[in-house]
Design an enzyme around this catalytic site. Sequence first.
Site, PDB file in Angstrom:
ATOM      1  N   GLU A 170       0.772  -1.157  -0.019  1.00  0.00           N
ATOM      2  CA  GLU A 170      -0.159   0.082   0.055  1.00  0.00           C
ATOM      3  C   GLU A 170       0.913   1.121  -0.083  1.00  0.00           C
ATOM      4  O   GLU A 170       1.924   1.345   0.496  1.00  0.00           O
ATOM      5  CB  GLU A 170      -0.891   0.078   1.374  1.00  0.00           C
ATOM      6  CG  GLU A 170      -1.933   1.180   1.339  1.00  0.00           C
ATOM      7  CD  GLU A 170      -2.676   1.122   2.800  1.00  0.00           C
ATOM      8  OE1 GLU A 170      -2.213   0.173   3.715  1.00  0.00           O
ATOM      9  OE2 GLU A 170      -3.780   1.858   2.795  1.00  0.00           O
ATOM     10  N   LYS A 175      -9.583   2.576  -2.421  1.00  0.00           N
ATOM     11  CA  LYS A 175      -9.949   2.006  -1.322  1.00  0.00           C
ATOM     12  C   LYS A 175     -10.994   2.555  -0.473  1.00  0.00           C
ATOM     13  O   LYS A 175     -11.458   3.811  -0.540  1.00  0.00           O
ATOM     14  CB  LYS A 175      -8.737   2.598  -0.264  1.00  0.00           C
ATOM     15  CG  LYS A 175      -8.882   1.836   1.199  1.00  0.00           C
ATOM     16  CD  LYS A 175      -7.571   2.328   1.907  1.00  0.00           C
ATOM     17  CE  LYS A 175      -7.465   1.595   3.291  1.00  0.00           C
ATOM     18  NZ  LYS A 175      -6.245   1.777   4.051  1.00  0.00           N
ATOM     19  N   CYS A 226      -5.816  -2.728   2.375  1.00  0.00           N
ATOM     20  CA  CYS A 226      -5.628  -2.399   3.714  1.00  0.00           C
ATOM     21  C   CYS A 226      -6.929  -2.556   4.809  1.00  0.00           C
ATOM     22  O   CYS A 226      -7.640  -3.918   4.815  1.00  0.00           O
ATOM     23  CB  CYS A 226      -4.629  -1.497   4.375  1.00  0.00           C
ATOM     24  SG  CYS A 226      -3.865  -1.587   5.703  1.00  0.00           S
TER      25      CYS A 226
END
Lengths: 294, 294
Positions: free
Chosen positions: A44, A117, A156
Amino acid sequence: MSEHFSIGVIQTAITGDSDSTCDRYEHLIAETAKAGAQIICIQELCNSKYFCSVEDHRFFELAEAEDGPLVSRFRGLARSLSVALVIPFFERRAAGVYHNSAAVIDADGSLLGVYRKMHIPDDPLYYEKFYFTPGDIDPGYQVFKTKYGTVGVLICWDQWYPEAARITSLMGAEVLFYPTAIGWHPAEKEEFGQQQKSAWQTVQRSHAIANGIYVAAANRVGFEETENTDGLEFFGGSFICDPGGTMLAEASDKEEFLVARCERKAIEESRQLWPFLRDRRIDSYASIVKRWID
Amino acid sequence: MSEHFSIGVIQTAITGDSDSTCDRYEHLIAETAKAGAQIICIQELCNSKYFCSVEDHRFFELAEAEDGPLVSRFRGLARSLSVALVIPFFERRAAGVYHNSAAVIDADGSLLGVYRKMHIPDDPLYYEKFYFTPGDIDPGYQVFKTKYGTVGVLICWDQWYPEAARITSLMGAEVLFYPTAIGWHPAEKEEFGQQQKSAWQTVQRSHAIANGIYVAAANRVGFEETENTDGLEFFGGSFICDPGGTMLAEASDKEEFLVARCERKAIEESRQLWPFLRDRRIDSYASIVKRWID
């Protein structure tokens, strides 16, 4: 279509500027490709220290567009190595619209798309809500048909949400990549470190099991200091597991790359032997879109 | 409301008829209560061998109503011991409407309600679709406010569905009980046994983690023979884990009971430290009600 494809994940420590970091990735990606990986995912926010441990407007200058130098550089690399790449980066989409994103690049260097995300954390030293606006609803979850296989990308904090894994799986992903930057607060490591790492691994393995899909996580490593804090120790432990949740490869807490072969037959067989998708009660899940069921 | 409550799970082998089996449960429940448990769950289809390993209409005679002798007997036991009980049974709701159910009985002996298994498997030696109609949509997932704590109940195959765990958690459950009958096919045990058990445990631990909730599974033990088959070896391994997914107690493959204390503070703290519920993208989950996203 081939009966199998190979995937790789890379974890490394960030010690220099974007250029030197990308030089390091070029080397590691070439090594991972040489070891057989056809689709490779790096960690990430790949080209900088984890800047979200402070809230500082200056860091917005790190953001770049999906056709900026970072993605362009890796498009060239993908083409020259004939590998597909998942390149997570700090995206500037417009003035004031910044995302925590991942570009998915096919083996011919074409940009297949960008996943943004969806779930944005905000915790001590993980002040992501300051920097990133969450991904759109449309397109929200996405799959990308690379030359070698169909990949889903989640980033994540997304990993804690079975909804995200489920929807991406239902879109046809054969593997879910989770580029990640998760670490320990030094003061918590001794008491909670193993539990936190185990929970992180368990919840992602469960996505593989519940969906009959390969899962690959790429986490960063190394200790990163932040002014006025104890810093963060990124714990690595990147891994690849099969559709039964069995670990195929697991990394240490040092720079490392992993490669594993994904068998299409294993996905199909897993979903035949434990046919969870057959028995979903889609008539009963409507309230999952509620915040809380009062 | 007390800061904590204690839960117990019981696993045993079925060797006799319903009466002698219930005698054994009475003894085990009393022992589990003596060890401190206030809410106790026993295994799926508690009072008979796992008859679903064959399709035989004669077994419908095992089914009984929610006010039948089995539930009535345990209501008396609950009252006399002042414990809440989760009693899974083969329910006859009406002619032709049979469920794989669990009665939830409060510590005063009152019947709080019946949960009816939502996800019904059908696999070699687990021919449940022959016997059970799936639970209604309304009420589908449920929570039950016992004297000691608010419990959600899901049954066996339900455990592979994160949607079920999520919705029941959002309804306010403090603990999810999973009465279960899962075992190994003898021919598969050596090659796949550990992977299967690990997947079973992993996916349930993940529900604890993703929802910040206690999870307790009660599985049966013992080898049960079936005509013209190799039989099933129920693997036990009942367990209780905390909202971080950490094992508090884990059983062997023999008759056993487990007791663990649930701290309300641990649920709250878990959801503050890893605030997954805060960041759910409820605007983005609508397609989870699709069978497949074409």
